[in-house]
Design an enzyme around this catalytic site. Structure first.
Site, PDB file in Angstrom:
ATOM      1  N   ASN A  63       9.801  -0.694   4.282  1.00  0.00           N
ATOM      2  CA  ASN A  63       8.423  -0.251   4.470  1.00  0.00           C
ATOM      3  C   ASN A  63       7.939  -0.557   5.883  1.00  0.00           C
ATOM      4  O   ASN A  63       8.263  -1.589   6.460  1.00  0.00           O
ATOM      5  CB  ASN A  63       7.478  -0.831   3.396  1.00  0.00           C
ATOM      6  CG  ASN A  63       7.495  -2.335   3.290  1.00  0.00           C
ATOM      7  OD1 ASN A  63       8.502  -2.981   3.579  1.00  0.00           O
ATOM      8  ND2 ASN A  63       6.388  -2.906   2.875  1.00  0.00           N
ATOM      9  N   GLU A  65       4.468  -0.595   8.043  1.00  0.00           N
ATOM     10  CA  GLU A  65       3.010  -0.547   7.912  1.00  0.00           C
ATOM     11  C   GLU A  65       2.329  -0.267   9.247  1.00  0.00           C
ATOM     12  O   GLU A  65       2.968  -0.194  10.298  1.00  0.00           O
ATOM     13  CB  GLU A  65       2.524  -1.873   7.299  1.00  0.00           C
ATOM     14  CG  GLU A  65       3.088  -2.064   5.902  1.00  0.00           C
ATOM     15  CD  GLU A  65       2.537  -3.282   5.182  1.00  0.00           C
ATOM     16  OE1 GLU A  65       1.879  -4.140   5.808  1.00  0.00           O
ATOM     17  OE2 GLU A  65       2.782  -3.371   3.950  1.00  0.00           O
ATOM     18  N   TYR A  69      -4.156   1.344   7.772  1.00  0.00           N
ATOM     19  CA  TYR A  69      -3.353   1.109   6.567  1.00  0.00           C
ATOM     20  C   TYR A  69      -2.685   2.341   5.950  1.00  0.00           C
ATOM     21  O   TYR A  69      -1.503   2.299   5.638  1.00  0.00           O
ATOM     22  CB  TYR A  69      -4.182   0.405   5.489  1.00  0.00           C
ATOM     23  CG  TYR A  69      -4.584  -1.023   5.813  1.00  0.00           C
ATOM     24  CD1 TYR A  69      -4.188  -1.649   6.998  1.00  0.00           C
ATOM     25  CD2 TYR A  69      -5.363  -1.747   4.925  1.00  0.00           C
ATOM     26  CE1 TYR A  69      -4.576  -2.942   7.286  1.00  0.00           C
ATOM     27  CE2 TYR A  69      -5.741  -3.062   5.199  1.00  0.00           C
ATOM     28  CZ  TYR A  69      -5.348  -3.649   6.387  1.00  0.00           C
ATOM     29  OH  TYR A  69      -5.712  -4.933   6.667  1.00  0.00           O
ATOM     30  N   GLU A  76      11.270   3.576   0.331  1.00  0.00           N
ATOM     31  CA  GLU A  76      12.030   4.674  -0.293  1.00  0.00           C
ATOM     32  C   GLU A  76      11.908   5.947   0.525  1.00  0.00           C
ATOM     33  O   GLU A  76      12.885   6.653   0.774  1.00  0.00           O
ATOM     34  CB  GLU A  76      11.504   4.937  -1.710  1.00  0.00           C
ATOM     35  CG  GLU A  76      11.687   3.777  -2.671  1.00  0.00           C
ATOM     36  CD  GLU A  76      10.494   2.826  -2.699  1.00  0.00           C
ATOM     37  OE1 GLU A  76       9.863   2.588  -1.640  1.00  0.00           O
ATOM     38  OE2 GLU A  76      10.191   2.313  -3.791  1.00  0.00           O
ATOM     39  N   CYS A 116       6.351   8.095  -3.748  1.00  0.00           N
ATOM     40  CA  CYS A 116       7.814   8.032  -3.560  1.00  0.00           C
ATOM     41  C   CYS A 116       8.520   8.767  -4.693  1.00  0.00           C
ATOM     42  O   CYS A 116       9.517   9.453  -4.467  1.00  0.00           O
ATOM     43  CB  CYS A 116       8.291   6.590  -3.483  1.00  0.00           C
ATOM     44  SG  CYS A 116       7.839   5.799  -1.927  1.00  0.00           S
TER      45      CYS A 116
END
Ligand code: THU
Length: 161
Positions: A63, A65, A69, A76, A116
């Protein structure tokens, strides 16, 4: 008159790493390793994924970031979109995912988010065989699905357009 409908999903739950096949074990380890490249200073929720292609290539994801946000992306989808860009047309056999709190070795119970799942379904729809999925479930457990479509029953896909 309405008709009562029912939909069930199939998955296997394994109580230990040893119960997984050797290939699944390998992929889980690679997903865990991918956690190390997670950029998650805002959530401290570290996710790693690993996707096995038919030619043996493993594509990792983690992930990523952002201070804004919503602009971050899950592990994934990072892996799947990388496959779209770097290995177009290659068949995906399976993917593994594992999540842990940053700076701990404690794996959490976390299955893929809705967005996802939708993207996985799109990739599965582009190939013949289903895409298998292994999700690390806490410290001891593992969930194994034989098709990512089991994660998204009653879904929307290109057949509905
Ligand atoms: N995250 C993933 O990477 N995969 C998921 O399936 C669920 C959530 C990430 C997004 C965000 O960086 C953090 O975990 C907390 O939601």
């Amino acid at each position: 008159m309405s008709k009562k409908m029912e939909s069930t999903i199939r998955y296997n739950f394994f109580n230990s790493f040893q119960e997984l096949s050797a290939e699944d074990q390998q992929l889980v380890l690679q997903a865990q390793e991918a956690c190390k490249t997670s950029y998650s200073p805002y959530s401290n929720f570290t996710v790693g994924s690993a996707v096995l292609l038919q030619d043996g290539t493993v594509v990792p994801g983690s992930n990523q970031e952002n201070a804004a946000y919503p602009d971050g992306l899950c592990a994934e989808r990072v892996a799947l979109f990388a496959i779209g860009a770097l290995h177009p047309g290659k068949t995906i056999l399976k993917m593994a995912v594992a999540a842990r709190r940053a700076n701990t070795e404690l794996f959490l119970e976390a299955s893929p988010c809705g967005s996802c799942r939708q993207v996985m379904l799109e990739f599965e729809g582009r190939q013949e065989p289903p895409i298998e999925m292994i999700v690390r479930w806490g410290q001891e457990g593992y969930v194994k699905l034989h098709s990512v479509s089991d994660l998204l029953p009653f879904n929307f896909s290109k057949v509905n357009l």
